[in-house]
Design a protein around this motif. Sequence first.
Motif, PDB file in Angstrom:
ATOM      1  N   ASP A 200       5.880  90.532 -10.605  1.00 36.14           N
ATOM      2  CA  ASP A 200       6.351  90.640  -9.102  1.00 36.14           C
ATOM      3  C   ASP A 200       7.222  91.761  -8.890  1.00 36.14           C
TER       4      ASP A 200
ATOM      5  N   ILE B 148      -3.167  93.256  -1.719  1.00 37.93           N
ATOM      6  CA  ILE B 148      -2.536  91.857  -1.471  1.00 37.93           C
ATOM      7  C   ILE B 148      -2.291  91.504  -2.759  1.00 37.93           C
ATOM      8  N   HIS B 149      -0.895  90.952  -2.825  1.00 41.03           N
ATOM      9  CA  HIS B 149      -0.184  90.551  -4.258  1.00 41.03           C
ATOM     10  C   HIS B 149      -0.006  89.176  -4.182  1.00 41.03           C
ATOM     11  N   SER B 150      -0.254  88.063  -4.923  1.00 39.17           N
ATOM     12  CA  SER B 150       0.133  86.701  -4.742  1.00 39.17           C
ATOM     13  C   SER B 150       0.179  86.040  -5.951  1.00 39.17           C
ATOM     14  N   ASP B 151       0.546  84.781  -6.124  1.00 35.12           N
ATOM     15  CA  ASP B 151       0.575  84.161  -7.226  1.00 35.12           C
ATOM     16  C   ASP B 151      -0.799  83.470  -7.554  1.00 35.12           C
ATOM     17  N   ARG B 152      -0.851  82.585  -8.582  1.00 36.09           N
ATOM     18  CA  ARG B 152      -2.234  82.110  -8.942  1.00 36.09           C
ATOM     19  C   ARG B 152      -2.619  80.959  -8.472  1.00 36.09           C
TER      20      ARG B 152
ATOM     21  N   MET C  28      -2.927  89.588  -9.073  1.00 36.84           N
ATOM     22  CA  MET C  28      -2.131  88.192  -9.139  1.00 36.84           C
ATOM     23  C   MET C  28      -1.355  88.431 -10.185  1.00 36.84           C
TER      24      MET C  28
ATOM     25  N   GLN D  88      -5.355  78.246  -3.523  1.00 33.56           N
ATOM     26  CA  GLN D  88      -5.689  78.924  -2.355  1.00 33.56           C
ATOM     27  C   GLN D  88      -6.050  80.405  -2.332  1.00 33.56           C
ATOM     28  N   TYR D  89      -5.317  81.267  -3.316  1.00 34.20           N
ATOM     29  CA  TYR D  89      -5.819  82.391  -3.180  1.00 34.20           C
ATOM     30  C   TYR D  89      -6.719  82.919  -4.374  1.00 34.20           C
TER      31      TYR D  89
ATOM     32  N   GLU E  96       8.245  94.021  -5.468  1.00 37.06           N
ATOM     33  CA  GLU E  96       9.496  93.449  -4.540  1.00 37.06           C
ATOM     34  C   GLU E  96      10.467  94.508  -4.521  1.00 37.06           C
TER      35      GLU E  96
ATOM     36  N   CYS F 109      -6.890  92.409  -4.438  1.00 40.31           N
ATOM     37  CA  CYS F 109      -6.168  91.364  -4.610  1.00 40.31           C
ATOM     38  C   CYS F 109      -5.602  91.588  -6.022  1.00 40.31           C
TER      39      CYS F 109
END
Length: 53
Positions: free
Chosen positions: A49, A14-18, A40, A21-22, A53, A38
């Motif tokens: 990203d 899973i890749h997310s912003d900082r 970030m 909630q993550y 993407e 994970c």
Amino acid sequence: MAIVWKCPRGGLLIHSDRGSQYACDAFQLLLRELRIKCTMIRKGNCWDDAPLE
């Protein structure tokens, strides 16, 4: 909800912003328990990203 419906297997990424909630301990602990890795983006680096993407 996605965990309950999709039942992901270990090895998922899973890749997310900082966002808080993550990055919170509870979410990170859940990911470790499910063997989900994970990643970030680095602060101030939008190019992190691009490869995903």
